[in-house]
Design an enzyme around this catalytic site. Structure first.
Site, short mmCIF file in Angstrom:
data_model
loop_
_atom_site.label_atom_id
_atom_site.label_comp_id
_atom_site.label_asym_id
_atom_site.label_seq_id
_atom_site.Cartn_x
_atom_site.Cartn_y
_atom_site.Cartn_z
N GLN A 176 -17.44 -0.88 -2.09
CA GLN A 176 -17.22 -1.96 -3.05
C GLN A 176 -18.08 -3.17 -2.69
O GLN A 176 -17.84 -3.81 -1.66
CB GLN A 176 -15.73 -2.36 -3.02
CG GLN A 176 -15.38 -3.53 -3.92
CD GLN A 176 -13.91 -3.94 -3.74
OE1 GLN A 176 -13.33 -3.71 -2.69
NE2 GLN A 176 -13.35 -4.55 -4.75
N GLY A 177 -19.06 -3.48 -3.52
CA GLY A 177 -19.98 -4.56 -3.22
C GLY A 177 -19.63 -5.85 -3.95
O GLY A 177 -20.28 -6.22 -4.93
N GLU A 191 -1.37 -1.06 -9.08
CA GLU A 191 -1.73 -0.83 -7.67
C GLU A 191 -1.50 -2.06 -6.80
O GLU A 191 -1.41 -1.95 -5.58
CB GLU A 191 -3.19 -0.40 -7.56
CG GLU A 191 -3.41 1.09 -7.80
CD GLU A 191 -3.65 1.43 -9.25
OE1 GLU A 191 -3.46 0.52 -10.10
OE2 GLU A 191 -4.01 2.57 -9.55
N ASN A 216 -4.07 -15.10 2.06
CA ASN A 216 -2.71 -15.53 1.72
C ASN A 216 -2.69 -16.96 1.17
O ASN A 216 -1.80 -17.30 0.39
CB ASN A 216 -1.82 -15.39 2.95
CG ASN A 216 -1.50 -13.92 3.24
OD1 ASN A 216 -2.08 -13.03 2.62
ND2 ASN A 216 -0.58 -13.68 4.14
N GLU A 217 -3.67 -17.76 1.55
CA GLU A 217 -3.72 -19.12 1.00
C GLU A 217 -4.14 -19.08 -0.47
O GLU A 217 -3.60 -19.81 -1.31
CB GLU A 217 -4.69 -19.99 1.81
CG GLU A 217 -4.14 -20.41 3.16
CD GLU A 217 -3.86 -19.24 4.11
OE1 GLU A 217 -4.65 -18.27 4.11
OE2 GLU A 217 -2.86 -19.29 4.84
#
Lengths: 363, 389
Positions: B128-129, B247, B372-373
């Site tokens: 995945q680029g 997902e 998470n931020e």
């Protein structure tokens, strides 16, 4: 905003939530809290009577005893709504606890059940000053000893009493007006007094149960009451969050709402996450009510989770209200005080988590 | 359709679970179970990849007409749960989880016919680029350029944190095709790029665990046929966001902290830590956090089982799960005491506990899939509706 999600195929839960909201709009929980506190009493008679009239006193009392015979899901929905509405009459300890205790007995409970359903106050005497199980002494039909942390002690008509006779646990009742029975009251943090009841040779009613039947009934009563407390705490947590989102979204400093600051936003998100987890933990417990072993563990988890969430959220909520939050006039402080009281009732989170761990590791 | 395919969604969850578990348990090689490595390279797990492909179970959610199992969200949750419970290794799955679903939804018939079978056969291994040195959380600011020249695009730039690029042969690339777009999101295109093309250099980056599982990918005048554009030119941003459907729940699946807690328990038993009331108290908190993560996961899984769709609020699972995983592994190092100075696994009874491996591994999930931020920023707007000013 977080809510305890439960299946509601026949809309019973929605009806219960609606009826609590209706009472909440009429009774004004915050005003009732302050009025009761000022009067130094253990409950607000008018609100308690309205709750009994709605059938909530006997919500979980078996139908055979004249109650509504509803289950864990209905109990959770009602208690959550009470928490949200800040209706702080002692529902869990004075409606749920005696209902489950009496309902678990193989005895003639008709008169007691009828009184309970009608709004009579029937506190249970079973705890010592530190919350430990502390039976009174029963000999020759007379009760001696003392009980503490008693809700509704001033308003009681009848006490249900855990006693010991010849080394065996027994459950009896005693009239509140009996000779040899005295009540002392102390102010509770949630605006309701808590009683100490001292008995000396007070005449007891007939023995309702003995031995294992008594301990089993208490186990059930403690479990269901903890579930109700957990749901109420989850409701308090969600509502306190909403109030705080609203306040910080309107309070302007530096020409911006304080809720636009990232430091505040991340705090609010963490509070929301705590409330979400409290709600899903209580929902989990409610769905396991018919699997005794799993239910016992799930209730410990739910009460611990919701207690931590409600106390943490309301503390942070007070902080996010700034100096306003430190005033008695601001309602957010009442949510904090109520959360502290319910969290401390029937086991704080640490104790409950250790009980969970002990049961799991013993299995 | 694959010969062993059937309408799995017609089975009860329990029946499907039993069928899936029995076969996986019998066919996933023992030496690949509960691997120390989170992201093995293709060659390490090739036999498991091909066994799944032969069975027709490699791709759980692709429609059956494209060789998938066609599982709905509820059955997919069972698939993922059993996979984790049996300790099956993660396979290089960008083709299955990313490129495949993107092509099935937005690809041309020719793209589907060419690429999908090659994913299932293992001939094409995808990476995945997306991220670039200056476009991490702020992905839309990416600068790798794709310039049209006749029937080709010429690509120049650099990608980074490209997981398993060193064992992949194709990359799903986000590139800038309009530098002047009024919003940077509107000038991005998805391209399918052969990593064996001239001008591509892949350099692995050793991570904290001293393994190479992510890479830098340099693209220097790489020529890509225009037919390898997915969807519309300049329409890539919406595509990149669209593929993450149900997902997203799996970013918060309890399997990592669950496994880590079993390791903590093993170490604590062996070292006598349960005799220490302070440890018991901390352990009980972690145990109950895991228990309640299960309840919270179930709350969202139930939405999917009942045919609903997930909102932004599902990322609360990712937040809690990644932070719990960290806390458990931190406690494990604390229990290790002086032995936390070792890099290799700690002996316990007849086995080992990979305390340091898990601690280091737990640093990553709080970053990937949106730090998470960033998650908190999104939740503050999408769920709490907090104001911007």
């Amino acid at each position: 905003m977080p809510i305890i999600l439960l299946d509601d195929p026949d809309s019973t839960l929605a009806m219960l939530r609606d009826s609590v909201a209706t009472l909440g709009a009429r009774a004004d929980g915050a005003a009732t809290f302050r009025r009761r506190r000022a009067a130094a009493v253990d409950l607000d008679p008018e609100t308690w009577a309205s709750m009994a009239a709605a059938g909530w006193a006997g919500l979980v009392l078996p139908e055979a005893a004249g109650g509504m015979g509803l289950g864990a899901a209905e109990l959770v929905a009602l208690a959550e709504a009470l928490g949200r509405a800040l209706l702080t009459e002692p529902f869990s300890t004075l409606a749920v606890f005696p209902s489950v205790l009496l309902g678990a007995l193989d005895a003639d409970i008709d008169a007691l059940a009828e009184a309970l359903i009608g709004g009579a106050v029937l506190p249970v005497l079973w705890q010592g000053l530190r919350g430990e199980v502390r039976p009174l002494a029963l000999a020759d039909g007379r009760l001696t000893g003392e009980a503490h942390l008693v809700p509704g002690a001033q308003s009681a008509q009848v006490f249900l009493v855990l006693a010991e006779e010849a080394g065996e646990p027994v459950l009896v009742s005693v009239e509140a007006a009996s000779a040899g029975l005295r009540v002392h009251s102390r102010p509770g943090i949630d605006g309701a007094t808590l009683g100490s009841v001292v008995l000396h040779d007070a005449v007891a009613g007939p023995v309702l149960a003995r031995g294992a039947a008594v301990t089993d009934a208490f186990d059930q009563a403690i479990r269901m009451t903890r579930l109700a407390l957990a749901a109420e705490l989850a409701g308090i947590a969600s509502r306190a969050l909403e109030i705080t989102v609203d306040y910080t979204s309107n309070r302007v400093q530096f020409a911006k709402t304080i809720a636009s600051f990232q430091a505040v936003q991340h705090r609010l998100v963490d509070m929301w996450a705590e409330a979400e987890f409290a709600c899903s933990s209580v929902a989990n417990a409610a769905t396991l009510a018919d699997q005794p072993a799993a239910f016992a563990q799930a209730v410990l988890a739910a009460k611990a989770r919701a207690g931590d969430a409600a106390t943490a959220i309301t503390r942070k909520a007070v902080h996010l209200h700034g100096a306003m939050g430190f005033t008695d006039q601001c309602d957010i402080g009442l949510y904090l005080k109520r959360a502290i009281a319910l969290n401390a009732t029937l086991g704080q989170p640490e104790e409950l988590r250790l009980a969970f761990l002990d049961a799991e590791r013993a299995a | 359709m694959h010969p062993e395919q059937q309408d799995w969604n017609a089975l009860s969850d329990e029946d499907f679970r039993a069928i899936f578990r029995d076969w996986v348990d019998a066919n996933c090689p023992a030496h690949l179970r509960f691997m120390r490595k989170q992201r093995p390279v293709f060659d390490e797990v090739a036999e498991w990849y091909h066994a799944l492909a032969r069975k027709g179970w490699l791709s759980p959610v692709w429609p059956q007409e494209w060789g998938g199992m066609g599982l709905n969200a509820a059955k997919h949750i069972v698939y993922v749960e059993e996979w984790a419970r049996l300790g099956c290794p993660r396979i290089p799955d960008h083709g299955i989880g990313l490129t495949g679903p993107l092509l099935i939804e937005f690809g041309t018939p020719e793209q589907k016919d060419f690429f999908l079978p090659r994913i299932l056969s293992g001939e094409h291994v995808w990476c995945q680029g997306y991220s670039e040195p200056n476009a991490g959380s702020d992905l839309a600011s990416l600068r790798t350029s794709a310039v049209r020249e006749g029937d080709e695009f010429v690509i120049n730039g650099q990608k980074i944190w490209t997981t398993l690029a060193h064992c992949a042969n194709w990359i799903l690339l986000l590139a800038r095709t309009d530098k002047d777009a009024p919003k940077p999101q509107n000038g991005i295109t998805v391209l399918l790029v052969d990593l064996t093309s001239p001008g591509v250099v892949v350099r692995p980056i050793p991570n904290l665990r001293e393994e190479a599982d992510f890479c830098e990918v340099f693209l220097d005048d790489v020529r890509v046929p225009a037919k390898n554009v997915v969807g519309q030119v300049n329409g890539g941003w919406a595509l990149a966001k669209a593929v993450l459907g149900h997902e997203r729940i799996f970013l918060g699946a309890p399997s990592r902290p669950e496994y880590a807690l079993t390791r903590l328990e093993m170490l604590a038993e062996d070292r006598g830590a349960f005799d220490d009331p302070a440890f018991r108290s901390r352990y009980a908190k972690l145990r109950l956090d895991l228990y309640d993560l299960g309840s919270a996961f179930e709350r969202f899984a139930k939405v999917l089982r009942e045919g609903g769709t997930l909102g932004a609020d599902v990322s609360v699972l990712k937040l809690f799960c990644s932070e719990l995983y960290q806390r458990i592994t931190e406690e494990t190092l604390a229990v290790a005491g002086e032995e936390a100075r070792f890099y290799d696994d700690l002996p316990v009874g007849s086995g080992h506990v990979d305390a340091m491996n898990l601690f280091l591994d737990a640093r990553a999930p709080a970053i990937f899939g949106g730090s998470n931020e960033i998650q908190r920023n999104i939740l503050s707007k999408a769920v709490l509706g907090l104001p911007s000013r």
